[in-house]
Write an enzyme that holds these catalytic residues in place. Structure first.
Site, PDB file in Angstrom:
ATOM      1  N   LYS A 110       0.941  -1.282   0.020  1.00 52.99           N
ATOM      2  CA  LYS A 110      -0.009  -0.130  -0.011  1.00 52.99           C
ATOM      3  C   LYS A 110       0.739   1.397   0.220  1.00 52.99           C
ATOM      4  O   LYS A 110       0.265   2.164  -0.328  1.00 52.99           O
ATOM      5  CB  LYS A 110      -0.850  -0.058   1.149  1.00 52.99           C
ATOM      6  N   SER A 135       0.256 -10.083  -0.220  1.00 54.11           N
ATOM      7  CA  SER A 135       0.221  -8.837  -0.449  1.00 54.11           C
ATOM      8  C   SER A 135       0.573  -8.029   0.943  1.00 54.11           C
ATOM      9  O   SER A 135       0.714  -6.782   0.947  1.00 54.11           O
ATOM     10  CB  SER A 135      -1.351  -8.231  -0.778  1.00 54.11           C
TER      11      SER A 135
END
Length: 418
Positions: free
Chosen positions: A57, A312
């Site tokens: 992110k 992720s």
């Protein structure tokens, strides 16, 4: 929203990579021997859990802020996040010395809230609002209206998508093999949109697979219906991918670029988290383990193929370990709950123990003796060694006339009791 261009472009993703140089880690791709042997394929893991702030992110957040003018940044920024985007924004605020207001749901794991404060330091303030990402989102938009701060969207923004697309550039550059399948988690769709923008142009034959939790099938539902939908109820367990509504830009890209979206049961995700930790020493958060969990659902397809699964994020709160273990055992058919009505006489419990198999274990037992009744109900949790041991256990309970009610298939009662 940025109006300079209406869709993410490969050129802009290369520009994003330049902006991010020296800010993020170029994370590795590792060949995984265990998974490769199990699936009879070449399985590679792209390790964004090793990223600065332990998730991808930071890429989108920093790229968005670095592409803004000093004048725009002077008024501060605001964002809403279930955790990882907040950490990326907090890190960017501190590095760029920009004031930020970060809105998160009250249900965000404590570990993520602490990390946000740690990364942002005096440059950010945290607001905990509502039960879901969407509640935090609406509160952050109200704040934006009042303060004129710039909103940094977690996924439905071109510069954010282009920042996430740099994950795809790294995968493409680092893979010295033809990638047959690429699996990536989907929450709002920013990551999948960025990566698919890269791969549709640089490696168009790679099959792009999006993975969502079964309890939050946001992009899957949107693609099925042909437009963005708002889900009324979602399971918030996979917090990094639990979003009620996908993005407008991300839906446009994902609906055209992804070969399919796979839905994975939350219990299966829990089993994969434990497997990654026990076998690989990888700490994956629920959203980070989605792609590994999905391999089982396409195992016949991927035999003999080169597969990249993206881990992720690795922001897993250790206090959730018991819940993760419990969900995994329930999914694997290894834990079963009953209300058992014991005759209120001595020896009744000892008789029940004789019904259990040699590998069956009582993991939970709650009972209060009530002297004015013939039978006393107990909540009993039984852990098995093998899924196949369940049918024989039920047969023995029936043969011994044990009075019981099975709870696993009664979700309302089950959640209340367990």
């Amino acid at each position: 929203m940025d109006t300079a261009h209406s869709a993410p472009t490969l050129d802009n993703i290369f520009l994003a990579a330049e902006r991010l140089r020296g800010v993020i880690n170029h994370t590795p791709i590792f060949y995984n021997a265990h998974l490769s042997e199990h699936y009879q394929a070449n399985i590679y893991l792209k390790r964004e859990d090793l990223q600065t702030v332990r998730s991808y992110k930071i890429r989108g957040a920093y790229n968005k802020m670095a592409s803004m003018s000093a004048e725009a940044l002077a008024g501060g920024i605001v964002c809403a996040s279930a955790g990882n985007h907040a950490q990326g924004v907090a890190y960017a605020c501190r590095k760029m010395q920009v004031k930020g207001a970060i809105f998160m749901p009250t249900t965000t794991p404590a570990q993520k809230i602490k990390q946000v404060r740690l990364f942002g330091n005096e440059w950010i303030e945290v607001h905990l609002v509502g039960d879901t990402y969407d509640d935090a989102y609406y509160a952050s938009k109200e704040y934006q209206t009042i303060t004129n701060a710039v909103f940094v969207h977690p996924f439905d923004d071109l510069q954010v998508i282009e920042g996430q697309g740099t994950v795809g550039l790294e995968i493409f550059k680092d893979a010295d093999f033809k990638i047959d399948y690429l699996l990536m988690a989907i929450g709002g769709g920013g990551l999948a949109s960025g990566i698919s923008t890269v791969f549709k142009q640089l490696s168009p034959k790679t099959k792009l697979i999006g993975v969502e939790p079964e309890g939050s099938p946001t992009m899957y539902q949107a693609i099925q219906e042909g437009h963005v939908v708002t889900l009324e109820h979602i399971d918030k367990f996979v917090d990094g991918a639990a979003v009620r509504r996908a993005g407008e830009i991300t839906f446009e890209i994902c609906s055209k670029s992804l070969d399919k979206v796979i839905l994975v049961p939350e219990g299966k995700v829990c089993s994969s988290i434990l497997q990654l930790y026990n076998e690989e020493a990888i700490v994956a958060e629920p959203a980070g383990a989605l792609t590994v969990a999905a391999l089982d659902l396409i195992k016949d397809e991927i035999k003999g193929k080169n597969v990249v699964a993206l881990i992720s994020g690795g922001n897993n709160d250790i206090t959730r370990t018991e819940e993760i273990k419990e969900r995994s055992l329930l999914y694997e058919g290894l834990k079963h709950y009953f209300i058992i009505r014991f005759p209120q006489r001595s020896g009744a419990f000892r008789e029940f123990l004789n019904v259990l198999g040699p590998n069956d274990d009582i993991a939970r037992f709650e009972y209060v003796k009530k002297t004015n009744r013939e039978q006393g109900p107990a909540l009993v949790g039984i852990e098995l060694k093998h899924r196949e041991d369940f049918a024989p256990l039920i047969e023995r309970m029936d043969a011994n006339r044990v009075v019981y009610e099975y709870l696993n298939d009664q979700p309302d009662l089950f959640q209340f009791m367990v």
